[in-house]
Design an enzyme around this catalytic site. Structure first.
Site: not given
Ligand code: ZN
Length: 182
Positions: A49, A54, A103-104, A145-146, A149
């Site tokens: 995701g 991001q 997380c990226l 989580h997504e 953001h």
């Molecule tokens: Zn993340």
């Protein structure tokens, strides 16, 4: 492939509430390009995701995809690519379950986060249709989580006990058998 650099924790844009996407923006070429950039970047980075902030775009859109052939998440429910625009999340049951999240935007770390496991998400899709999904278990955590953001929240904010924040190598060495999300 049209990949973009992923912003990392510390970048102020990751801490802003993202702006609503205007209805007539969704069918624009610019918006299609944003979704392609997000998808290619997510794939390149090996994520399941990603949210627009991001890659530096402060808009209310996230994508999630758990492909059928994903071996890493063998035991969890799969979902085809979902484009989630202007989501509203409601917790249906506050009973929580924890997963090790990654997380990226927080590369190299894992942290154990407990979240409600039954939620409802209402959003607009790429065809301008309103959708409502009820999610539980692992997918409920992925969505939370997504979508966090989009309000400037990172998973590290939700770690109750920082003893459960770990570098990848140490995570593999000491914690790997516990449930994982990245
Ligand atoms: Zn993340």
């Amino acid at each position: 492939m049209s990949t973009k650099p992923v912003l990392r924790m510390g970048h102020p844009l990751l801490r802003q509430a993202a702006e609503n996407v205007a209805y007539d923006e969704i069918k624009s070429e610019e918006f299609s390009q944003l979704i392609r950039d997000m998808y290619d970047t997510m794939k390149q980075e090996g994520g399941i995701g990603i949210a627009a902030p991001q890659i530096g775009v402060s808009k209310q859109v996230a994508i999630i995809e758990l492909p059928e052939d994903s071996e890493r998440y063998e035991e969890v429910e799969k979902t085809p690519l979902l484009v989630i625009i202007n989501p509203v999340l409601t917790v249906l049951d506050n009973e929580k379950k924890g997963y090790w999240e990654g997380c990226l935007s927080v590369p190299g770390l894992r942290g154990y986060v407990e979240r409600p496991q039954k939620i409802k998400v209402e959003f607009t899709d790429l065809d301008l249709k309103k959708q409502t999904l009820e999610l539980d278990g692992f997918l409920a955590t992925v969505f939370q989580h997504e979508l966090d953001h989009l309000s400037g929240t990172l998973y590290v904010d939700k770690i109750k006990d920082t003893k459960h924040l770990s570098y990848e190598e140490e995570f593999i060495q000491f914690f790997r058998d516990e449930d994982t999300l990245e």
